[in-house]
Motif scaffolding. Structure first.
Motif, short mmCIF file in Angstrom:
data_model
loop_
_atom_site.label_atom_id
_atom_site.label_comp_id
_atom_site.label_asym_id
_atom_site.label_seq_id
_atom_site.Cartn_x
_atom_site.Cartn_y
_atom_site.Cartn_z
N PHE A 47 9.49 1.19 -24.96
CA PHE A 47 10.30 1.68 -23.84
C PHE A 47 11.78 1.50 -24.18
O PHE A 47 12.23 0.37 -24.38
N MET A 48 12.51 2.60 -24.25
CA MET A 48 13.97 2.54 -24.36
C MET A 48 14.49 2.50 -22.94
O MET A 48 14.18 3.36 -22.14
N LEU A 49 15.30 1.50 -22.63
CA LEU A 49 15.75 1.35 -21.26
C LEU A 49 17.01 2.16 -20.95
O LEU A 49 17.50 2.12 -19.82
N GLU A 50 17.50 2.86 -21.95
CA GLU A 50 18.61 3.79 -21.76
C GLU A 50 18.52 4.80 -22.89
O GLU A 50 17.83 4.57 -23.88
N PRO A 51 19.22 5.93 -22.79
CA PRO A 51 19.19 6.90 -23.90
C PRO A 51 19.69 6.27 -25.20
O PRO A 51 20.60 5.43 -25.19
N TYR A 52 19.11 6.69 -26.30
CA TYR A 52 19.48 6.16 -27.61
C TYR A 52 20.96 6.37 -27.89
O TYR A 52 21.49 7.46 -27.69
N ASN A 53 21.61 5.32 -28.39
CA ASN A 53 23.02 5.39 -28.78
C ASN A 53 23.11 4.91 -30.23
O ASN A 53 22.85 3.73 -30.50
N PRO A 54 23.51 5.77 -31.17
CA PRO A 54 23.53 5.38 -32.58
C PRO A 54 24.54 4.29 -32.92
O PRO A 54 24.46 3.68 -33.98
N ASN A 55 25.47 4.04 -32.00
CA ASN A 55 26.52 3.05 -32.27
C ASN A 55 26.26 1.68 -31.64
O ASN A 55 27.07 0.77 -31.77
N LYS A 56 25.15 1.54 -30.95
CA LYS A 56 24.79 0.25 -30.35
C LYS A 56 23.62 -0.35 -31.12
O LYS A 56 22.63 0.34 -31.38
N ARG A 57 23.70 -1.64 -31.43
CA ARG A 57 22.57 -2.31 -32.07
C ARG A 57 21.39 -2.36 -31.11
O ARG A 57 21.56 -2.52 -29.91
N VAL A 58 20.21 -2.25 -31.66
CA VAL A 58 18.98 -2.26 -30.87
C VAL A 58 18.45 -3.69 -30.80
O VAL A 58 18.35 -4.37 -31.82
N ILE A 59 18.11 -4.13 -29.60
CA ILE A 59 17.39 -5.38 -29.41
C ILE A 59 15.97 -4.99 -29.00
O ILE A 59 15.77 -4.35 -27.98
N ILE A 60 15.00 -5.37 -29.82
CA ILE A 60 13.59 -5.07 -29.54
C ILE A 60 12.95 -6.35 -29.00
O ILE A 60 12.98 -7.38 -29.67
N MET A 61 12.41 -6.28 -27.81
CA MET A 61 11.80 -7.45 -27.17
C MET A 61 10.29 -7.29 -27.12
O MET A 61 9.79 -6.26 -26.69
N MET A 62 9.58 -8.34 -27.58
CA MET A 62 8.11 -8.33 -27.57
C MET A 62 7.60 -9.53 -26.78
O MET A 62 7.93 -10.67 -27.09
N HIS A 63 6.77 -9.26 -25.81
CA HIS A 63 6.21 -10.30 -24.93
C HIS A 63 5.11 -11.10 -25.63
O HIS A 63 4.70 -10.79 -26.74
#
Length: 130
Positions: free
Chosen positions: A32-48
């Motif tokens: 689930f992306m919680l906002e539209p993809y932005n190529p200039n923002k680092r991605v934080i991937i959270m796993m429960h």
């Protein structure tokens, strides 16, 4: 909006049911992306963790969204996966899911987002992430 999304998806309930259901009644991992993809923002991937869901991350996600500096520099992706199948199978499916997603949003694999992602895992999510 994040709280409403979480409540509408009822992933917390699904996580408990999947814990006790047969492994042959699997739910596939979802990203689930919680906002539209932005190529200039680092991605934080959270796993429960075990018998959990992305609801684990409500507090941390809200903190990121509410801090202007963090929100400006990071985007949050959350993984939901069934915890009743073997960890190695989950690991394979989740890795494939993340790789396919990055290839869709960044086909040339050159974005800051795809080159410098951060994975945060809780409990079983941390073990799978390693």
């Amino acid at each position: 909006a994040y709280g409403l999304w979480s409540q509408d998806n009822r992933l917390g309930n699904i996580s408990y049911f999947s814990m006790f259901s047969s492994p042959y009644q699997q739910t596939q991992p979802h990203l689930f992306m919680l906002e539209p993809y932005n190529p200039n923002k680092r991605v934080i991937i959270m796993m429960h963790g075990l018998a959990s869901s992305p609801e684990t991350w409500i507090g941390l996600t809200n903190d990121i969204f509410n801090d202007p500096k963090l929100r400006e520099n990071f985007q949050v992706w959350q993984i939901f996966y069934p915890t009743n199948i073997p960890m190695l199978e989950n690991r394979h499916q989740i890795y494939d899911l993340i790789e396919r997603t990055f290839k869709i949003v960044d086909p040339k694999q050159q974005d800051v987002a795809s080159q410098h992602a951060v994975l945060i895992g809780h409990s079983m999510g941390g073990v799978i992430g390693r």
